[in-house]
Design a protein around this motif. Structure first.
Motif, PDB file in Angstrom:
ATOM      1  N   ARG A 161      13.008   0.335   9.205  1.00  0.00           N
ATOM      2  CA  ARG A 161      11.812   0.322   9.057  1.00  0.00           C
ATOM      3  C   ARG A 161      10.952  -0.574   9.329  1.00  0.00           C
ATOM      4  O   ARG A 161      11.289  -1.776   8.452  1.00  0.00           O
ATOM      5  CB  ARG A 161      11.204   1.257   8.185  1.00  0.00           C
ATOM      6  CG  ARG A 161      11.315   2.566   7.637  1.00  0.00           C
ATOM      7  CD  ARG A 161      11.335   3.755   6.682  1.00  0.00           C
ATOM      8  NE  ARG A 161       9.684   3.211   6.228  1.00  0.00           N
ATOM      9  CZ  ARG A 161       9.264   4.016   6.381  1.00  0.00           C
ATOM     10  NH1 ARG A 161       9.082   4.566   7.520  1.00  0.00           N
ATOM     11  NH2 ARG A 161       7.537   4.067   5.574  1.00  0.00           N
ATOM     12  N   ILE A 162       9.672  -1.021   9.755  1.00  0.00           N
ATOM     13  CA  ILE A 162       8.882  -2.078   9.695  1.00  0.00           C
ATOM     14  C   ILE A 162       7.047  -1.971   9.366  1.00  0.00           C
ATOM     15  O   ILE A 162       7.313  -0.974   9.470  1.00  0.00           O
ATOM     16  CB  ILE A 162       8.349  -2.585  11.873  1.00  0.00           C
ATOM     17  CG1 ILE A 162       7.774  -1.770  12.128  1.00  0.00           C
ATOM     18  CG2 ILE A 162      10.444  -2.923  11.844  1.00  0.00           C
ATOM     19  CD1 ILE A 162       7.672  -2.771  13.195  1.00  0.00           C
ATOM     20  N   ALA A 163       6.822  -2.850   9.360  1.00  0.00           N
ATOM     21  CA  ALA A 163       5.355  -2.949   8.583  1.00  0.00           C
ATOM     22  C   ALA A 163       5.017  -4.021   8.963  1.00  0.00           C
ATOM     23  O   ALA A 163       5.673  -4.579   8.953  1.00  0.00           O
ATOM     24  CB  ALA A 163       4.984  -2.195   7.447  1.00  0.00           C
ATOM     25  N   VAL A 164       3.249  -4.227   9.497  1.00  0.00           N
ATOM     26  CA  VAL A 164       2.949  -5.868   9.305  1.00  0.00           C
ATOM     27  C   VAL A 164       2.147  -6.210   8.532  1.00  0.00           C
ATOM     28  O   VAL A 164       0.887  -5.516   8.258  1.00  0.00           O
ATOM     29  CB  VAL A 164       2.097  -5.723  11.185  1.00  0.00           C
ATOM     30  CG1 VAL A 164       2.536  -7.681  11.647  1.00  0.00           C
ATOM     31  CG2 VAL A 164       3.956  -5.409  11.906  1.00  0.00           C
ATOM     32  N   VAL A 165       2.025  -7.451   8.255  1.00  0.00           N
ATOM     33  CA  VAL A 165       0.585  -7.521   6.974  1.00  0.00           C
ATOM     34  C   VAL A 165      -0.013  -8.955   7.517  1.00  0.00           C
ATOM     35  O   VAL A 165       0.770  -9.664   8.621  1.00  0.00           O
ATOM     36  CB  VAL A 165       0.552  -7.612   5.713  1.00  0.00           C
ATOM     37  CG1 VAL A 165       1.224  -6.617   5.269  1.00  0.00           C
ATOM     38  CG2 VAL A 165       1.875  -8.749   5.385  1.00  0.00           C
ATOM     39  N   SER A 166      -1.218  -8.645   7.161  1.00  0.00           N
ATOM     40  CA  SER A 166      -1.750 -10.443   7.833  1.00  0.00           C
ATOM     41  C   SER A 166      -1.693 -11.516   6.621  1.00  0.00           C
ATOM     42  O   SER A 166      -1.944 -10.669   5.292  1.00  0.00           O
ATOM     43  CB  SER A 166      -2.708 -10.124   8.137  1.00  0.00           C
ATOM     44  OG  SER A 166      -3.758 -10.252   6.898  1.00  0.00           O
ATOM     45  N   ASP A 167      -1.416 -12.443   6.851  1.00  0.00           N
ATOM     46  CA  ASP A 167      -1.001 -13.317   5.688  1.00  0.00           C
ATOM     47  C   ASP A 167      -2.647 -13.815   5.760  1.00  0.00           C
ATOM     48  O   ASP A 167      -3.078 -13.456   6.235  1.00  0.00           O
ATOM     49  CB  ASP A 167      -0.428 -14.859   5.617  1.00  0.00           C
ATOM     50  CG  ASP A 167      -1.166 -15.563   6.591  1.00  0.00           C
ATOM     51  OD1 ASP A 167      -1.716 -15.723   6.813  1.00  0.00           O
ATOM     52  OD2 ASP A 167      -0.071 -16.506   7.388  1.00  0.00           O
ATOM     53  N   PRO A 168      -3.094 -14.412   4.732  1.00  0.00           N
ATOM     54  CA  PRO A 168      -4.908 -14.800   4.165  1.00  0.00           C
ATOM     55  C   PRO A 168      -5.177 -15.277   5.092  1.00  0.00           C
ATOM     56  O   PRO A 168      -6.811 -15.726   4.825  1.00  0.00           O
ATOM     57  CB  PRO A 168      -4.506 -15.688   2.434  1.00  0.00           C
ATOM     58  CG  PRO A 168      -3.385 -15.355   1.861  1.00  0.00           C
ATOM     59  CD  PRO A 168      -2.590 -14.791   2.994  1.00  0.00           C
ATOM     60  N   ASP A 169      -4.654 -16.130   5.842  1.00  0.00           N
ATOM     61  CA  ASP A 169      -5.732 -16.971   6.996  1.00  0.00           C
ATOM     62  C   ASP A 169      -5.092 -15.790   8.343  1.00  0.00           C
ATOM     63  O   ASP A 169      -5.979 -16.735   9.387  1.00  0.00           O
ATOM     64  CB  ASP A 169      -4.460 -17.799   7.507  1.00  0.00           C
ATOM     65  CG  ASP A 169      -5.233 -19.235   6.576  1.00  0.00           C
ATOM     66  OD1 ASP A 169      -5.984 -19.351   5.849  1.00  0.00           O
ATOM     67  OD2 ASP A 169      -4.121 -20.409   6.405  1.00  0.00           O
TER      68      ASP A 169
ATOM     69  N   ALA B 285       2.529  -8.131  -0.800  1.00  0.00           N
ATOM     70  CA  ALA B 285       1.581  -9.048   0.180  1.00  0.00           C
ATOM     71  C   ALA B 285       0.103  -8.631  -0.380  1.00  0.00           C
ATOM     72  O   ALA B 285      -0.503  -9.542  -0.863  1.00  0.00           O
ATOM     73  CB  ALA B 285       2.281  -8.510   1.135  1.00  0.00           C
ATOM     74  N   GLY B 286      -0.511  -7.178  -0.387  1.00  0.00           N
ATOM     75  CA  GLY B 286      -1.177  -7.023  -0.936  1.00  0.00           C
ATOM     76  C   GLY B 286      -1.736  -8.092  -2.058  1.00  0.00           C
ATOM     77  O   GLY B 286      -2.845  -7.953  -2.451  1.00  0.00           O
ATOM     78  N   GLU B 287      -1.155  -8.037  -3.539  1.00  0.00           N
ATOM     79  CA  GLU B 287      -1.681  -8.754  -4.842  1.00  0.00           C
ATOM     80  C   GLU B 287      -1.967 -10.060  -3.696  1.00  0.00           C
ATOM     81  O   GLU B 287      -2.525 -10.171  -4.802  1.00  0.00           O
ATOM     82  CB  GLU B 287      -0.185  -8.095  -5.484  1.00  0.00           C
ATOM     83  CG  GLU B 287      -0.364  -7.085  -5.938  1.00  0.00           C
ATOM     84  CD  GLU B 287       0.856  -6.552  -6.976  1.00  0.00           C
ATOM     85  OE1 GLU B 287       1.539  -7.980  -6.871  1.00  0.00           O
ATOM     86  OE2 GLU B 287       1.535  -6.052  -6.989  1.00  0.00           O
ATOM     87  N   LEU B 288      -1.028 -10.381  -2.771  1.00  0.00           N
ATOM     88  CA  LEU B 288      -1.675 -12.211  -2.546  1.00  0.00           C
ATOM     89  C   LEU B 288      -2.455 -11.889  -1.385  1.00  0.00           C
ATOM     90  O   LEU B 288      -2.703 -13.226  -1.255  1.00  0.00           O
ATOM     91  CB  LEU B 288      -0.432 -11.935  -1.707  1.00  0.00           C
ATOM     92  CG  LEU B 288       0.935 -12.480  -3.004  1.00  0.00           C
ATOM     93  CD1 LEU B 288       2.382 -12.592  -2.144  1.00  0.00           C
ATOM     94  CD2 LEU B 288       0.590 -13.277  -4.377  1.00  0.00           C
ATOM     95  N   GLY B 289      -3.651 -10.993  -1.501  1.00  0.00           N
ATOM     96  CA  GLY B 289      -4.001 -11.089  -0.259  1.00  0.00           C
ATOM     97  C   GLY B 289      -3.921 -10.409   1.146  1.00  0.00           C
ATOM     98  O   GLY B 289      -5.025 -11.229   2.374  1.00  0.00           O
ATOM     99  N   ALA B 290      -3.083 -10.400   1.815  1.00  0.00           N
ATOM    100  CA  ALA B 290      -2.592  -9.507   2.749  1.00  0.00           C
ATOM    101  C   ALA B 290      -3.247  -8.206   2.675  1.00  0.00           C
ATOM    102  O   ALA B 290      -3.322  -7.422   2.243  1.00  0.00           O
ATOM    103  CB  ALA B 290      -1.209  -9.541   2.975  1.00  0.00           C
ATOM    104  N   ASP B 291      -3.575  -8.155   4.344  1.00  0.00           N
ATOM    105  CA  ASP B 291      -4.319  -6.555   4.637  1.00  0.00           C
ATOM    106  C   ASP B 291      -3.012  -6.099   5.573  1.00  0.00           C
ATOM    107  O   ASP B 291      -2.112  -6.688   6.151  1.00  0.00           O
ATOM    108  CB  ASP B 291      -5.388  -7.025   5.740  1.00  0.00           C
ATOM    109  CG  ASP B 291      -6.640  -7.553   4.575  1.00  0.00           C
ATOM    110  OD1 ASP B 291      -6.974  -6.993   3.750  1.00  0.00           O
ATOM    111  OD2 ASP B 291      -6.893  -7.916   5.823  1.00  0.00           O
TER     112      ASP B 291
END
Length: 118
Positions: free
Chosen positions: A102-110, A82-88
């Motif tokens: 287990r979970i984690a949350v990312v933001s997409d490029p938008d 996800a980070g490689e694709l622009g997520a934070d």
């Protein structure tokens, strides 16, 4: 093979109001659990194979809204990708109670939040 949507979550600064809206609109059941700070697990009534969800209070400024959680085989690998694709990363990996994974949350490029669940 693609990764399935496994869970949805609706968070609000007025969780009781939002819970009433969704349960009345769609015929869902969702009882707030005081031991989970008022978070309610949603039963859509669509059977055991249906995607489940939760409705609960906002935990931080700007986190209100609807997000999906996608089932992944390797949480750390998908976070890296996800980070490689622009997520934070919005929420780092954390264990769910009672062995639910287990979970984690990312933001997409938008900037849309997307949960990853392993």
């Amino acid at each position: 093979m693609g990764q399935p949507v496994a869970f949805f979550e609706i968070t609000s600064t007025a969780p009781e109001k939002i819970r009433a809206f969704y349960t009345e609109l769609f015929g869902w059941s969702a009882e707030a659990d005081p031991s989970m700070d008022g978070y309610a697990m949603v039963d859509t009534g669509a059977g055991p194979e249906a995607v489940g969800g939760g409705i609960g209070p906002s935990q931080a400024p700007g986190d209100t809204g609807v997000k999906i959680y996608v089932r992944v085989d390797d949480l750390e690998d998908r976070l890296s990708r996800a980070g490689e694709l622009g997520a934070d990363v919005l929420a780092p990996p954390m264990d769910l109670p009672e062995g639910y994974g287990r979970i984690a949350v990312v933001s997409d490029p938008d900037g849309n939040p997307v949960g990853l669940w392993a």
